[in-house]
Design a protein around this motif. Structure first.
Motif, PDB file in Angstrom:
ATOM      1  N   UNK A 367      -4.407  10.225  13.253  1.00 43.45           N
ATOM      2  CA  UNK A 367      -4.068  10.939  12.023  1.00 43.45           C
ATOM      3  C   UNK A 367      -2.843  10.407  11.275  1.00 43.45           C
ATOM      4  N   UNK A 368      -1.723  10.060  11.959  1.00 43.30           N
ATOM      5  CA  UNK A 368      -0.580   9.561  11.182  1.00 43.30           C
ATOM      6  C   UNK A 368      -0.913   8.331  10.343  1.00 43.30           C
ATOM      7  N   UNK A 369      -1.919   7.572  10.747  1.00 40.87           N
ATOM      8  CA  UNK A 369      -2.296   6.358  10.017  1.00 40.87           C
ATOM      9  C   UNK A 369      -3.018   6.667   8.709  1.00 40.87           C
ATOM     10  N   UNK A 370      -3.551   7.871   8.572  1.00 41.48           N
ATOM     11  CA  UNK A 370      -4.237   8.233   7.330  1.00 41.48           C
ATOM     12  C   UNK A 370      -3.367   9.151   6.462  1.00 41.48           C
ATOM     13  N   UNK A 371      -2.099   9.296   6.874  1.00 39.33           N
ATOM     14  CA  UNK A 371      -1.156  10.168   6.155  1.00 39.33           C
ATOM     15  C   UNK A 371       0.146   9.419   5.870  1.00 39.33           C
ATOM     16  N   UNK A 372       0.028   8.138   5.610  1.00 33.84           N
ATOM     17  CA  UNK A 372       1.202   7.282   5.435  1.00 33.84           C
ATOM     18  C   UNK A 372       1.861   7.478   4.071  1.00 33.84           C
ATOM     19  N   UNK A 373       3.088   6.926   3.907  1.00 35.46           N
ATOM     20  CA  UNK A 373       3.807   7.085   2.646  1.00 35.46           C
ATOM     21  C   UNK A 373       3.036   6.554   1.435  1.00 35.46           C
ATOM     22  N   UNK A 374       3.167   7.274   0.343  1.00 38.76           N
ATOM     23  CA  UNK A 374       2.584   6.878  -0.933  1.00 38.76           C
ATOM     24  C   UNK A 374       3.165   5.526  -1.354  1.00 38.76           C
ATOM     25  N   UNK A 375       2.313   4.694  -1.950  1.00 40.73           N
ATOM     26  CA  UNK A 375       2.695   3.333  -2.318  1.00 40.73           C
ATOM     27  C   UNK A 375       3.038   3.280  -3.813  1.00 40.73           C
ATOM     28  N   UNK A 376       4.342   3.418  -4.090  1.00 43.78           N
ATOM     29  CA  UNK A 376       4.785   3.496  -5.473  1.00 43.78           C
ATOM     30  C   UNK A 376       5.051   2.128  -6.088  1.00 43.78           C
ATOM     31  N   UNK A 377       5.455   1.175  -5.275  1.00 44.24           N
ATOM     32  CA  UNK A 377       5.770  -0.146  -5.808  1.00 44.24           C
ATOM     33  C   UNK A 377       5.600  -1.200  -4.727  1.00 44.24           C
ATOM     34  N   UNK A 378       5.801  -2.472  -5.118  1.00 46.22           N
ATOM     35  CA  UNK A 378       5.738  -3.578  -4.159  1.00 46.22           C
ATOM     36  C   UNK A 378       7.089  -3.826  -3.503  1.00 46.22           C
ATOM     37  N   UNK A 379       8.071  -2.991  -3.833  1.00 44.34           N
ATOM     38  CA  UNK A 379       9.413  -3.159  -3.299  1.00 44.34           C
ATOM     39  C   UNK A 379       9.567  -2.628  -1.890  1.00 44.34           C
ATOM     40  N   UNK A 380      10.804  -2.550  -1.451  1.00 41.88           N
ATOM     41  CA  UNK A 380      11.118  -2.117  -0.086  1.00 41.88           C
ATOM     42  C   UNK A 380      10.544  -0.727   0.186  1.00 41.88           C
ATOM     43  N   UNK A 386      14.526   4.997   0.176  1.00 40.94           N
ATOM     44  CA  UNK A 386      15.571   3.992   0.342  1.00 40.94           C
ATOM     45  C   UNK A 386      15.942   3.831   1.810  1.00 40.94           C
ATOM     46  N   UNK A 387      15.465   4.737   2.646  1.00 38.21           N
ATOM     47  CA  UNK A 387      15.724   4.680   4.082  1.00 38.21           C
ATOM     48  C   UNK A 387      14.436   4.275   4.819  1.00 38.21           C
ATOM     49  N   UNK A 388      14.561   4.081   6.116  1.00 44.99           N
ATOM     50  CA  UNK A 388      13.389   3.782   6.926  1.00 44.99           C
ATOM     51  C   UNK A 388      12.437   4.971   6.877  1.00 44.99           C
ATOM     52  N   UNK A 389      11.201   4.805   6.396  1.00 49.03           N
ATOM     53  CA  UNK A 389      10.277   5.939   6.273  1.00 49.03           C
ATOM     54  C   UNK A 389       9.888   6.501   7.635  1.00 49.03           C
ATOM     55  N   UNK A 390       9.513   7.773   7.621  1.00 48.20           N
ATOM     56  CA  UNK A 390       9.078   8.425   8.856  1.00 48.20           C
ATOM     57  C   UNK A 390       7.888   7.703   9.470  1.00 48.20           C
ATOM     58  N   UNK A 391       7.105   7.046   8.636  1.00 48.92           N
ATOM     59  CA  UNK A 391       5.951   6.260   9.078  1.00 48.92           C
ATOM     60  C   UNK A 391       5.933   4.973   8.259  1.00 48.92           C
ATOM     61  N   UNK A 392       5.664   3.865   8.903  1.00 45.34           N
ATOM     62  CA  UNK A 392       5.640   2.577   8.212  1.00 45.34           C
ATOM     63  C   UNK A 392       4.533   2.556   7.161  1.00 45.34           C
ATOM     64  N   UNK A 393       4.829   2.081   5.933  1.00 48.00           N
ATOM     65  CA  UNK A 393       3.791   2.020   4.899  1.00 48.00           C
ATOM     66  C   UNK A 393       2.648   1.079   5.279  1.00 48.00           C
ATOM     67  N   UNK A 394       1.514   1.244   4.605  1.00 52.02           N
ATOM     68  CA  UNK A 394       0.379   0.347   4.813  1.00 52.02           C
ATOM     69  C   UNK A 394       0.752  -1.086   4.481  1.00 52.02           C
ATOM     70  N   UNK A 395       0.075  -2.011   5.138  1.00 52.19           N
ATOM     71  CA  UNK A 395       0.351  -3.422   4.892  1.00 52.19           C
ATOM     72  C   UNK A 395      -0.106  -3.871   3.505  1.00 52.19           C
ATOM     73  N   UNK A 396      -1.019  -3.131   2.887  1.00 47.25           N
ATOM     74  CA  UNK A 396      -1.549  -3.568   1.586  1.00 47.25           C
ATOM     75  C   UNK A 396      -0.730  -3.071   0.400  1.00 47.25           C
ATOM     76  N   UNK A 397       0.468  -2.520   0.660  1.00 48.59           N
ATOM     77  CA  UNK A 397       1.199  -1.872  -0.437  1.00 48.59           C
ATOM     78  C   UNK A 397       1.681  -2.848  -1.503  1.00 48.59           C
TER      79      UNK A 397
END
Length: 519
Positions: A367-380, A386-397
């Motif tokens: 489940x955590x893999x289908x609830x990852x952070x929203x991909x707002x930009x190609x930046x960090x 601006x901090x380490x997210x609770x869950x790593x973003x998808x690789x395709x961001x």
């Protein structure tokens, strides 16, 4: 194009366009948000209420004339109440905000901003169970097996050591928890439990101002021996809760998670237990059809849904927080993703989108893999924090993100925006009747939607190759009037003026849409 015929009287299919859509939710497009993963405003790696407020203009800026926002009408927020888990489906306090997300003043400000833009807000409400850390359960657990404790019967206890599935042993007896040992089921045969849940709902409606609830796991509320699903007791409890909450305002919207077939879901709506249920079979069948490049099963499912729900009181969707993301299920194929979005947003019912679906977010269980952070930009950190997210973003961001896709005319994001606006501005699509059309081609799903003198004709090609459409006839009767026919989406198919038929060669995985109105 103008067409002059002897007259056109639109056929009435499974519901009346004149009577459908009296409630605000029936014409709405909903967007499901996991607050933890949407936007982090305070750089702690966790999304929050203030972050969601900051991003409201992305969802709907409140200005119908603009085209930069997504254009949704309503939000469904996954659990926002205090909970020891990341997902929040085990509540410890039914009348507060998870401190990870903010506080009640933050939420009230968010609601004010959302409502000022015309966005309705419903929240996840979990009535079946609490957390095992809820004060009610702690008091229930401490009670002696035979003690008269006011909270003992808030949950379902059994003193017999020989217990079956879903029973969890403690020194003071075994308690029932269908989903997990940390999620003990509430005892709805106890009047005090029913009253507490009713009051909690009233708090969010009256004191806070939400527009309704998505009720989690509602088919499991009341057990009857070995029968644990869809019991008469469950229906009675839900009917009484709905009556109490809608007694505060008829505009309160209640939608239930009833993971079942259409005939079972329909029982909950016709018996006034909920206003609407999620149409799970739609999602399953549409994904299967897109994978197989054949629409026959989804055509049957849509036709069946319109028979089961002649008032269109159902909610189709592609995927949600409990299922592998749709983009992953269809092989991360953008053309097929656009097709899936088009079928959803031209179909009857009240559509629900899952956050990130519109930008091609991927993910498969756990489940955590289908609830990852929203991909707002190609930046960090994909622009989420601006901090380490609770869950790593998808690789395709870096490729699939809002900032990049907003400026790509043919992007998936802009396709969603176009479809949502089309649905919002044409009542035939948002509230109209549904009639299947005979296309004469196995890969074509064609139908028309009609409402108050307007017909929208839709042609979807499920094939990965071109498909011929020969004299697809819009269903109508004759009369004396001038008609206006215009193309809304697509470029390859043509409408014949003399016969009101559609013909041509449809592109692979494509959608074409026409509108016919009387002058």
């Amino acid at each position: 194009m103008r067409i002059s015929l002897l007259m056109l009287i639109f056929t009435i299919a499974y519901t009346s366009g004149e009577s459908a859509g009296k409630n605000w939710w029936e014409g709405a497009v909903f967007y499901e948000v996991f607050v933890r993963s949407f936007y982090d405003s305070d750089a702690d790696g966790i999304g929050d209420i203030k972050g969601l407020t900051e991003k409201l203009n992305y969802l709907n800026d409140g200005k119908p004339e603009t085209k930069g926002d997504l254009g949704i009408d309503a939000l469904w927020l996954m659990p926002i109440m205090p909970s020891p888990s990341y997902h929040g489906y085990d509540v410890t306090d039914y009348r507060n905000i998870n401190p990870d997300y903010g506080n009640l003043p933050d939420f009230r400000r968010f609601l004010k901003e959302a409502h000022s833009r015309g966005i309705k807000v419903i929240i996840d409400f979990v009535p079946n169970h609490t957390s095992n850390k809820h004060p009610w359960f702690k008091k229930s657990l401490k009670a002696n097996q035979n003690a008269q404790n006011a909270f003992r019967n808030f949950y379902i206890w059994q003193n017999d050591n020989e217990v079956g599935a879903n029973w969890h042993k403690t020194p003071s007896g075994s308690y029932y928890g269908f989903f997990s040992p940390v999620m003990p089921d509430l005892n709805y045969k106890n009047r005090d439990v029913r009253k507490q849940i009713e009051k909690a709902g009233k708090f969010w409606i009256e004191d806070v101002g939400v527009d309704g609830f998505r009720l989690d796991a509602v088919k499991y509320l009341v057990e009857n021996g070995e029968n644990i699903q869809n019991t008469n007791g469950t229906l009675r409890v839900l009917k009484n809760l709905r009556k109490a909450w809608k007694g505060l305002s008829e505009d309160v919207f209640i939608i239930g998670e009833i993971w079942d077939n259409a005939e079972v879901i329909r029982e909950y709506t016709i018996k006034d237990c909920v206003d609407m249920g999620f149409e799970f079979p739609f999602a399953w069948t549409l994904i299967e059809g897109i994978k197989d490049c054949r629409p026959d099963k989804i055509a049957q499912k849509l036709e069946r849904a319109c028979i089961c729900y002649p008032d269109m009181r159902f909610a189709p969707f592609l995927s949600n927080h409990d299922q592998n993301r749709i983009f992953s299920q269809i092989g991360k194929d953008e053309a097929k993703m656009k097709l899936a979005a088009a079928v959803l947003l031209t179909s009857p019912g009240t559509p629900f989108l899952y956050y990130g679906e519109e930008i091609g977010m991927a993910g498969t269980k756990p489940d955590p893999e289908i609830r990852k952070p929203m991909q707002w930009s190609a930046g960090k950190n994909a622009g989420f924090s601006k901090a380490q997210p609770w869950q790593k973003p998808n690789e395709n961001f870096r490729q699939f993100n809002v900032q990049s896709m907003e400026f790509q005319e043919q992007s998936l994001l802009n396709w969603y925006k176009k479809l949502i606006r089309l649905r919002s501005r044409n009542k035939a699509l948002s509230r109209g009747d549904f009639t299947l059309l005979e296309a004469g081609c196995d890969s074509i799903l064609a139908f028309q939607r009609s409402c108050k003198g307007e017909i929208i004709a839709v042609v979807h090609n499920f094939s990965e190759e071109n498909a011929d459409v020969d004299d697809l006839m819009i269903k109508a009767y004759e009369t004396n009037t001038d008609l206006r026919l215009e193309r809304l989406i697509g470029s390859r198919l043509d409408a014949k003026e003399s016969s009101l038929t559609i013909t041509g060669t449809a592109k692979p995985c494509s959608t074409e849409i026409f509108r016919i109105t009387a002058d």
